[in-house]
Design a protein around this motif. Structure first.
Motif, mmCIF file in Angstrom:
data_model
loop_
_atom_site.group_PDB
_atom_site.id
_atom_site.type_symbol
_atom_site.label_atom_id
_atom_site.label_comp_id
_atom_site.label_asym_id
_atom_site.label_seq_id
_atom_site.Cartn_x
_atom_site.Cartn_y
_atom_site.Cartn_z
ATOM 1 N N GLY A 197 0.818 -1.207 0.000
ATOM 2 C CA GLY A 197 0.000 0.000 0.000
ATOM 3 C C GLY A 197 0.850 1.253 0.000
ATOM 4 N N ARG A 198 0.202 2.387 0.171
ATOM 5 C CA ARG A 198 0.870 3.681 0.170
ATOM 6 C C ARG A 198 0.025 4.678 0.945
ATOM 7 N NH1 ARG A 198 0.131 4.863 -6.362
ATOM 8 N NH2 ARG A 198 -1.862 3.777 -6.551
ATOM 9 N N THR A 199 0.674 5.759 1.347
ATOM 10 C CA THR A 199 -0.023 6.762 2.146
ATOM 11 C C THR A 199 0.431 8.150 1.738
ATOM 12 O OG1 THR A 199 -0.610 7.451 4.411
ATOM 13 C CG2 THR A 199 1.670 6.760 4.018
ATOM 14 N N TYR A 200 -0.429 9.119 2.016
ATOM 15 C CA TYR A 200 -0.147 10.525 1.719
ATOM 16 C C TYR A 200 -0.663 11.364 2.872
ATOM 17 C CZ TYR A 200 -0.762 15.242 -0.142
ATOM 18 O OH TYR A 200 -0.724 16.607 -0.313
ATOM 19 N N ALA A 201 0.097 12.384 3.244
ATOM 20 C CA ALA A 201 -0.363 13.383 4.211
ATOM 21 C C ALA A 201 0.039 14.753 3.695
ATOM 22 C CB ALA A 201 0.236 13.126 5.590
ATOM 23 N N GLY A 202 -0.898 15.680 3.707
ATOM 24 C CA GLY A 202 -0.608 17.021 3.214
ATOM 25 C C GLY A 202 -1.887 17.762 2.904
ATOM 26 N N GLN A 203 -1.730 18.899 2.246
ATOM 27 C CA GLN A 203 -2.880 19.741 1.947
ATOM 28 C C GLN A 203 -3.572 19.303 0.658
ATOM 29 O OE1 GLN A 203 -2.120 23.971 1.235
ATOM 30 N NE2 GLN A 203 -3.592 24.493 2.833
ATOM 31 N N ALA A 204 -4.863 19.599 0.560
ATOM 32 C CA ALA A 204 -5.642 19.302 -0.647
ATOM 33 C C ALA A 204 -6.828 20.254 -0.699
ATOM 34 C CB ALA A 204 -6.133 17.851 -0.642
ATOM 35 N N ASP A 205 -7.421 20.359 -1.857
ATOM 36 C CA ASP A 205 -8.706 21.043 -1.969
ATOM 37 C C ASP A 205 -9.721 20.328 -1.092
ATOM 38 O OD1 ASP A 205 -11.125 22.295 -3.250
ATOM 39 O OD2 ASP A 205 -11.340 20.261 -4.033
ATOM 40 N N ASP A 206 -10.614 21.061 -0.441
ATOM 41 C CA ASP A 206 -11.676 20.407 0.321
ATOM 42 C C ASP A 206 -12.585 19.681 -0.653
ATOM 43 O OD1 ASP A 206 -13.747 19.592 1.941
ATOM 44 O OD2 ASP A 206 -13.756 21.420 3.144
ATOM 45 N N SER A 207 -12.609 18.369 -0.549
ATOM 46 C CA SER A 207 -13.344 17.532 -1.500
ATOM 47 C C SER A 207 -14.853 17.552 -1.277
ATOM 48 C CB SER A 207 -12.827 16.097 -1.418
ATOM 49 O OG SER A 207 -12.698 15.690 -0.068
ATOM 50 N N PHE A 208 -15.291 18.100 -0.168
ATOM 51 C CA PHE A 208 -16.722 18.146 0.099
ATOM 52 C C PHE A 208 -17.344 19.330 -0.636
ATOM 53 C CE2 PHE A 208 -20.323 18.675 3.273
ATOM 54 C CZ PHE A 208 -21.014 17.602 2.760
ATOM 55 N N ASN A 455 -17.906 18.776 -7.113
ATOM 56 C CA ASN A 455 -16.831 19.615 -6.587
ATOM 57 C C ASN A 455 -16.375 20.615 -7.648
ATOM 58 O OD1 ASN A 455 -14.986 20.167 -4.408
ATOM 59 N ND2 ASN A 455 -13.372 19.254 -5.644
ATOM 60 N N GLU A 456 -15.847 21.761 -7.195
ATOM 61 C CA GLU A 456 -15.419 22.779 -8.155
ATOM 62 C C GLU A 456 -14.162 22.375 -8.914
ATOM 63 O OE1 GLU A 456 -14.830 22.960 -4.994
ATOM 64 O OE2 GLU A 456 -13.060 24.143 -4.476
ATOM 65 N N SER A 457 -13.396 21.438 -8.364
ATOM 66 C CA SER A 457 -12.184 20.959 -9.033
ATOM 67 C C SER A 457 -12.323 19.468 -9.296
ATOM 68 C CB SER A 457 -10.948 21.210 -8.163
ATOM 69 O OG SER A 457 -10.797 22.583 -7.877
ATOM 70 N N ALA A 458 -11.853 19.020 -10.436
ATOM 71 C CA ALA A 458 -11.956 17.606 -10.784
ATOM 72 C C ALA A 458 -11.041 16.769 -9.893
ATOM 73 C CB ALA A 458 -11.586 17.406 -12.251
ATOM 74 N N PHE A 459 -11.529 15.587 -9.551
ATOM 75 C CA PHE A 459 -10.705 14.671 -8.773
ATOM 76 C C PHE A 459 -9.749 13.928 -9.694
ATOM 77 C CE2 PHE A 459 -14.708 14.878 -6.204
ATOM 78 C CZ PHE A 459 -14.157 15.625 -5.170
ATOM 79 N N GLY A 460 -8.663 13.420 -9.128
ATOM 80 C CA GLY A 460 -7.662 12.718 -9.918
ATOM 81 C C GLY A 460 -8.043 11.271 -10.178
ATOM 82 N N SER A 461 -7.338 10.656 -11.096
ATOM 83 C CA SER A 461 -7.586 9.254 -11.442
ATOM 84 C C SER A 461 -6.609 8.308 -10.754
ATOM 85 C CB SER A 461 -7.489 9.069 -12.963
ATOM 86 O OG SER A 461 -6.202 9.466 -13.431
#
Length: 478
Positions: A197-208, A455-461
């Motif tokens: 597996g893998r993990t990420y921690a950091g900032q992002a656009d609020d997906s809600f 959401n105002e920004s597209a999510f990644g694939s």
């Protein structure tokens, strides 16, 4: 995307057809029988509203669209991050546990805890106020004066295992001059997890995404206050984890035991004191989130802080909270303001959706096998308790063209079977509260929901799937 209005193809239609198709492929989900019968959590409770670093805003859990052998878990913290909020921006808290918990046997207790803890590397001292003193193109650049490191541990009955040690989190996005390629920083911040597996921690656009004017007497008392994404332009801090399904499943067997319950919590470290001779201290749970909307729109104000401190295994013992599920407030308000009759109570359909998961052997009115741990072949039914968790049936295949209304529209990979980033949980929750899971119909008067469908920004694939953080002021967001 246009709102789906009107009837859901009869009383059992799209859902029935989709359930049957899944049953054929997964060998688990059955068709519906006769009688077929939720803003997420931004500053939802009085105490957590004053502690944004601990405020857990949303939880997502879904089969990874680009790797069906894995599940992706995403949890967000720190609501309403204005992108230009320097010079300190938005670090995770230290002396705090950020947890994502898994219940794979249905007893309401965590069988697996994934725990992230952070430490600061702050080289600013008394010489500068700057977060960075030059462009940052690498997480290890000397120009990045403040960075955070984290450790990821897995806690089970067998002990505590460190999966990731001292990885670097992605920083807050200061802006184009400071961080000309934030996507590159994000890619560097994805770490491999021991055991897969893998993990990420950091900032992002609020997906809600939603219109929060629901609190102005339910969208202005005439539904004219809809269509504005309140969270547009804001960021959050995100923790994401992608792990093999077998790592989450009871007895490591995702074929026999595909259903898991998921929730996140924040534990704050308190002072060590003695209260009446009893030692108090250590870490204390201050925030909790499984299903979206539950603590926000189901719990009354006087019980929201209590809910945030409860373990799901305790839920069924707190009658005032259970009664709020069986006799929810929102349909009564809608009846009072809009004249739409509230469904008859007690609302056992909502108990099934929020507390037990949907299955024919759960005793609820929704005659379908979808996402209760009671569907796991190795579960001991005598130990099962109703508990508020986001439940995911990992056997449901990835939907090629997801529908924002999820299960209500026959898309069984969507909410409330787990939660994808694109699921419109406000509109789903509104219709569920109005009884759509029982009738098979959308309530026409409320079919447009809050008027915010995506959401105002597209999510990644690809993992971690969230949109990159905004780097311009909210009042300039396009």
């Amino acid at each position: 995307m246009q709102k789906d209005q009107g009837r859901l193809r009869g009383r059992r239609p799209i859902i029935l057809a989709a359930a049957t198709a899944v049953a054929a492929t997964a060998g688990l989900l059955g068709s519906f029988g006769p009688g077929t019968g939720s803003a997420s959590s931004h500053r939802e409770a009085p105490l957590i509203a004053g502690d944004p670093q601990a405020d857990n805003t949303d939880v997502y859990a879904f089969t990874s669209p680009d790797d069906a052998s894995t599940v992706s878990l995403v949890a967000n913290w720190i609501p309403f991050e204005e992108p230009n909020g320097g010079p300190n921006f938005y670090p995770f808290a230290t002396n705090t546990h950020y947890n994502i918990k898994i219940d794979n046997d249905g007893d309401g207790r965590a069988d697996i805890i994934y725990r992230w803890t952070f430490r600061n590397e702050d080289r600013r001292g008394t010489s500068t106020f700057l977060y960075n003193n030059g462009p940052v193109t690498s997480l290890k650049d000397a120009t990045l004066l403040f960075r955070q490191h984290y450790t990821l541990q897995e806690v089970t009955k067998h002990g505590t295992k460190t999966l990731v040690k001292d990885a670097i989190a992605a920083p807050s996005d200061v802006g184009k001059a400071s961080m000309p390629d934030y996507g590159a920083l994000r890619r560097q911040a994805v770490s491999a997890v021991g055991g897969g597996g893998r993990t990420y921690a950091g900032q992002a656009d609020d997906s809600f995404f939603l219109d929060l004017r629901a609190f102005d007497l339910l969208y202005g008392a005439n539904l004219k206050e809809t269509g504005n994404d309140t969270l547009k332009g804001y960021n959050v801090n995100t923790i994401a984890l992608q792990v093999p399904k077998k790592a989450l499943a009871l007895k490591g067997d995702a074929t026999r035991n595909p259903v898991v319950g998921i929730w996140s919590t924040t534990d704050r470290k308190g002072a060590d004191v003695k209260l009446g001779g009893v030692q108090a201290g250590g870490y204390h749970q201050v925030s909790r989130l499984g299903n979206p909307l539950v603590n926000e729109l189901v719990s009354p104000a006087g019980l929201k802080d209590t809910f945030n401190r409860l373990d799901p295994s305790q839920d069924h013992t707190v009658k005032p909270l259970v009664n709020r599920v069986l006799n929810p407030e929102v349909p009564q308000l809608i009846q009072k303001i809009y004249g739409v009759p509230a469904p008859a109570t007690p609302r056992k359909d909502l108990s099934e959706i929020f507390l037990s998961g949907i299955s024919k052997n759960s005793g609820g009115p929704i005659q379908a096998d979808l996402n209760s741990q009671l569907l796991n072949k190795d579960v001991r039914a005598s130990r099962f308790v109703p508990a508020e968790e986001l439940r995911l049936n990992m056997a449901v295949p990835v939907t090629a063209q997801p529908n924002r209304l999820g299960v209500l529209a026959g898309d069984l990979q969507g909410y409330p079977n787990g939660r994808r980033l694109s699921d419109d949980v406000v509109d789903i929750g509104l219709q569920a509260l109005e009884g759509a899971a029982q009738t098979g119909k959308l309530v026409p008067a409320l079919a447009k929901g809050d008027g915010v469908d995506a959401n105002e920004s597209a999510f990644g694939s690809a993992f971690p799937y969230l949109a990159l953080p905004h780097d311009t002021s909210v009042n300039q967001a396009g």
